[in-house]
Motif scaffolding. Structure first.
Motif, PDB file in Angstrom:
ATOM      1  N   GLY A  43      16.426  -7.302   1.748  1.00  0.00           N
ATOM      2  CA  GLY A  43      16.077  -8.660   2.160  1.00  0.00           C
ATOM      3  C   GLY A  43      15.267  -9.296   1.048  1.00  0.00           C
ATOM      4  N   GLN A  44      14.096  -9.817   1.412  1.00  0.00           N
ATOM      5  CA  GLN A  44      13.161 -10.315   0.400  1.00  0.00           C
ATOM      6  C   GLN A  44      11.886  -9.471   0.396  1.00  0.00           C
ATOM      7  N   TYR A  45      12.041  -8.195   0.742  1.00  0.00           N
ATOM      8  CA  TYR A  45      10.895  -7.288   0.850  1.00  0.00           C
ATOM      9  C   TYR A  45      10.908  -6.213  -0.235  1.00  0.00           C
ATOM     10  N   LEU A  46       9.711  -5.909  -0.721  1.00  0.00           N
ATOM     11  CA  LEU A  46       9.497  -4.719  -1.535  1.00  0.00           C
ATOM     12  C   LEU A  46       8.988  -3.626  -0.606  1.00  0.00           C
ATOM     13  N   ILE A  47       9.535  -2.427  -0.724  1.00  0.00           N
ATOM     14  CA  ILE A  47       9.166  -1.304   0.135  1.00  0.00           C
ATOM     15  C   ILE A  47       8.466  -0.253  -0.719  1.00  0.00           C
ATOM     16  N   PHE A  48       7.266   0.153  -0.286  1.00  0.00           N
ATOM     17  CA  PHE A  48       6.483   1.120  -1.047  1.00  0.00           C
ATOM     18  C   PHE A  48       6.467   2.483  -0.352  1.00  0.00           C
ATOM     19  N   GLU A  49       6.129   3.496  -1.135  1.00  0.00           N
ATOM     20  CA  GLU A  49       6.218   4.882  -0.674  1.00  0.00           C
ATOM     21  C   GLU A  49       5.382   5.153   0.572  1.00  0.00           C
ATOM     22  N   ASN A  50       4.245   4.479   0.702  1.00  0.00           N
ATOM     23  CA  ASN A  50       3.352   4.732   1.835  1.00  0.00           C
ATOM     24  C   ASN A  50       3.711   3.924   3.081  1.00  0.00           C
ATOM     25  N   GLY A  51       4.853   3.223   3.049  1.00  0.00           N
ATOM     26  CA  GLY A  51       5.273   2.436   4.201  1.00  0.00           C
ATOM     27  C   GLY A  51       4.815   0.990   4.159  1.00  0.00           C
ATOM     28  N   THR A  52       4.034   0.622   3.152  1.00  0.00           N
ATOM     29  CA  THR A  52       3.651  -0.780   2.977  1.00  0.00           C
ATOM     30  C   THR A  52       4.868  -1.586   2.524  1.00  0.00           C
ATOM     31  N   VAL A  53       5.044  -2.768   3.103  1.00  0.00           N
ATOM     32  CA  VAL A  53       6.134  -3.655   2.687  1.00  0.00           C
ATOM     33  C   VAL A  53       5.540  -5.015   2.335  1.00  0.00           C
ATOM     34  N   PHE A  54       6.132  -5.644   1.339  1.00  0.00           N
ATOM     35  CA  PHE A  54       5.631  -6.932   0.864  1.00  0.00           C
ATOM     36  C   PHE A  54       6.740  -7.957   0.908  1.00  0.00           C
ATOM     37  N   TYR A  60      21.824  -2.005  -0.559  1.00  0.00           N
ATOM     38  CA  TYR A  60      20.513  -2.333  -1.113  1.00  0.00           C
ATOM     39  C   TYR A  60      19.924  -1.165  -1.911  1.00  0.00           C
ATOM     40  N   PRO A  61      19.121  -1.494  -2.912  1.00  0.00           N
ATOM     41  CA  PRO A  61      18.487  -0.442  -3.725  1.00  0.00           C
ATOM     42  C   PRO A  61      17.275   0.142  -3.002  1.00  0.00           C
ATOM     43  N   VAL A  62      17.540   1.061  -2.079  1.00  0.00           N
ATOM     44  CA  VAL A  62      16.472   1.701  -1.313  1.00  0.00           C
ATOM     45  C   VAL A  62      16.583   3.205  -1.477  1.00  0.00           C
ATOM     46  N   LEU A  63      15.523   3.830  -2.001  1.00  0.00           N
ATOM     47  CA  LEU A  63      15.505   5.276  -2.178  1.00  0.00           C
ATOM     48  C   LEU A  63      15.102   5.975  -0.885  1.00  0.00           C
ATOM     49  N   ASN A 103      14.855  -4.004  -9.706  1.00  0.00           N
ATOM     50  CA  ASN A 103      15.515  -2.705  -9.516  1.00  0.00           C
ATOM     51  C   ASN A 103      15.018  -1.664 -10.513  1.00  0.00           C
ATOM     52  N   GLN A 104      14.656  -2.120 -11.706  1.00  0.00           N
ATOM     53  CA  GLN A 104      14.217  -1.186 -12.743  1.00  0.00           C
ATOM     54  C   GLN A 104      12.838  -0.587 -12.448  1.00  0.00           C
ATOM     55  N   LEU A 105      12.170  -1.124 -11.429  1.00  0.00           N
ATOM     56  CA  LEU A 105      10.837  -0.623 -11.090  1.00  0.00           C
ATOM     57  C   LEU A 105      10.873   0.450 -10.009  1.00  0.00           C
ATOM     58  N   LEU A 106      12.052   0.756  -9.491  1.00  0.00           N
ATOM     59  CA  LEU A 106      12.137   1.782  -8.448  1.00  0.00           C
ATOM     60  C   LEU A 106      11.588   3.113  -8.948  1.00  0.00           C
ATOM     61  N   ASN A 107      10.811   3.731  -8.076  1.00  0.00           N
ATOM     62  CA  ASN A 107      10.161   5.026  -8.356  1.00  0.00           C
ATOM     63  C   ASN A 107       9.022   4.905  -9.358  1.00  0.00           C
ATOM     64  N   LYS A 108       8.539   3.676  -9.588  1.00  0.00           N
ATOM     65  CA  LYS A 108       7.418   3.461 -10.495  1.00  0.00           C
ATOM     66  C   LYS A 108       6.226   2.864  -9.747  1.00  0.00           C
ATOM     67  N   GLU A 109       5.052   3.141 -10.261  1.00  0.00           N
ATOM     68  CA  GLU A 109       3.830   2.554  -9.721  1.00  0.00           C
ATOM     69  C   GLU A 109       3.694   1.124 -10.242  1.00  0.00           C
ATOM     70  N   ILE A 110       3.468   0.200  -9.327  1.00  0.00           N
ATOM     71  CA  ILE A 110       3.205  -1.171  -9.747  1.00  0.00           C
ATOM     72  C   ILE A 110       1.939  -1.673  -9.046  1.00  0.00           C
ATOM     73  N   GLU A 111       1.290  -2.597  -9.697  1.00  0.00           N
ATOM     74  CA  GLU A 111       0.059  -3.184  -9.155  1.00  0.00           C
ATOM     75  C   GLU A 111       0.252  -4.692  -9.016  1.00  0.00           C
ATOM     76  N   ILE A 112      -0.083  -5.221  -7.843  1.00  0.00           N
ATOM     77  CA  ILE A 112       0.031  -6.655  -7.578  1.00  0.00           C
ATOM     78  C   ILE A 112      -1.363  -7.203  -7.321  1.00  0.00           C
ATOM     79  N   ASN A 113      -1.765  -8.201  -8.095  1.00  0.00           N
ATOM     80  CA  ASN A 113      -3.069  -8.843  -7.928  1.00  0.00           C
ATOM     81  C   ASN A 113      -2.880 -10.320  -7.621  1.00  0.00           C
TER      82      ASN A 113
END
Length: 264
Positions: A239-250, A210-213, A32-42
């Motif tokens: 759910g078990q998804y991360l939602i990104f600004e560009n519509g990508t979901v993980f 849910y924490p969705v902006l 939740n603390q990462l909302l509105n922040k850029e994150i990188e997943i490798n």
């Protein structure tokens, strides 16, 4: 800051909103603390959640060999009506199956996109509903084993779906439904051996926030095998998804057993 480890489904804490945590061997992260922040997943490799070997993941975080040998992924997991521990009959490991199957189970109605029926162990309430992205849920029956829950679900699947449209679930905040009214229709639909377990007077409705902006108008799923490095602004978790600004979901749960590095 960098976090590294093997992905497993996010742990959750019921609240307003739901709190999400990624837990690794040596650290954990409140997502939740990462909302509105850029994150990188490798994506850097695989590690089977069962045997711990660095083998390609087949399904549900397990390598091929473990998926077809571990009692934790028997067919009765997805189809509880196939449970046989109450008969003393093993599928793969009777001791394990008895511990899981011979405990209180709840059959419920939940709303993620439409009213659906489902089964969960009593100890997994409300975690199961959160993992599905449900916004509302109500318990229908509490039975002493997984088999009875399974045959109840089968009976109710003639009237309700047992699937969640994940794309639709991630695209909107859900519509409210009068689950108490829906529950009032259930008793006559239950198998005879389950009717005594019906919650005739208990009408507690759970509501999940849910924490969705921002909800995306259209979603595109991130596959780490095809896109091993991804960067984006996190705008929601559901759910078990991360939602990104560009519509990508993980789908974190769909990527269990993947070894990743997360940069914040």
């Amino acid at each position: 800051m960098t976090y590294q480890g093997v992905l497993a489904k996010m742990q959750t804490e019921f609240g307003d909103p739901i709190q999400y945590y990624l837990v690794f061997e040596d650290s954990f992260l409140n997502v939740n603390q990462l909302l509105n922040k850029e994150i990188e997943i490798n994506f850097t490799g695989y590690q089977c959640l069962n045997c711990g070997k660095k083998k390609k993941i087949f399904r549900q975080g397990f390598c091929y060999d473990c998926f077809y040998s571990s009692p934790a992924v028997g067919d009765w997991i997805m189809r509880p009506e196939l449970s046989t521990a109450h008969l003393g009959i093993a599928d793969r490991d009777l001791d394990y199956e008895s511990k899981v199957q011979l405990q209180p189970h709840v059959v419920y109605l939940a709303v993620a996109t439409e009213v659906k029926v489902g089964v969960t162990r009593k100890t997994q309430i409300p975690t199961r509903w959160i993992d599905q992205g449900a916004t509302q849920a109500i318990a229908l029956v509490e039975v002493p084993n997984r088999y009875l829950a399974g045959i109840t679900e089968v009976a109710l699947k003639n009237h309700y779906t047992d699937k969640t449209n994940w794309r639709k679930m991630l695209s909107y905040n859900g519509e409210s439904c009068d689950l108490i009214v829906e529950k009032s229709k259930i008793e006559d639909l239950l198998p005879a051996e389950v009717k005594e377990y019906f919650f005739s007077e208990k009408n507690d409705v759970y509501e999940m926030k849910y924490p969705v902006l921002n909800y995306p108008a259209k979603v595109a799923s991130l596959n780490l095998e095809k896109t091993p490095s991804f960067q984006g602004k996190l705008v929601g978790i559901k759910g078990q998804y991360l939602i990104f600004e560009n519509g990508t979901v993980f789908n974190v749960r769909g990527s269990e057993g993947y070894v990743v590095t997360i940069n914040i």
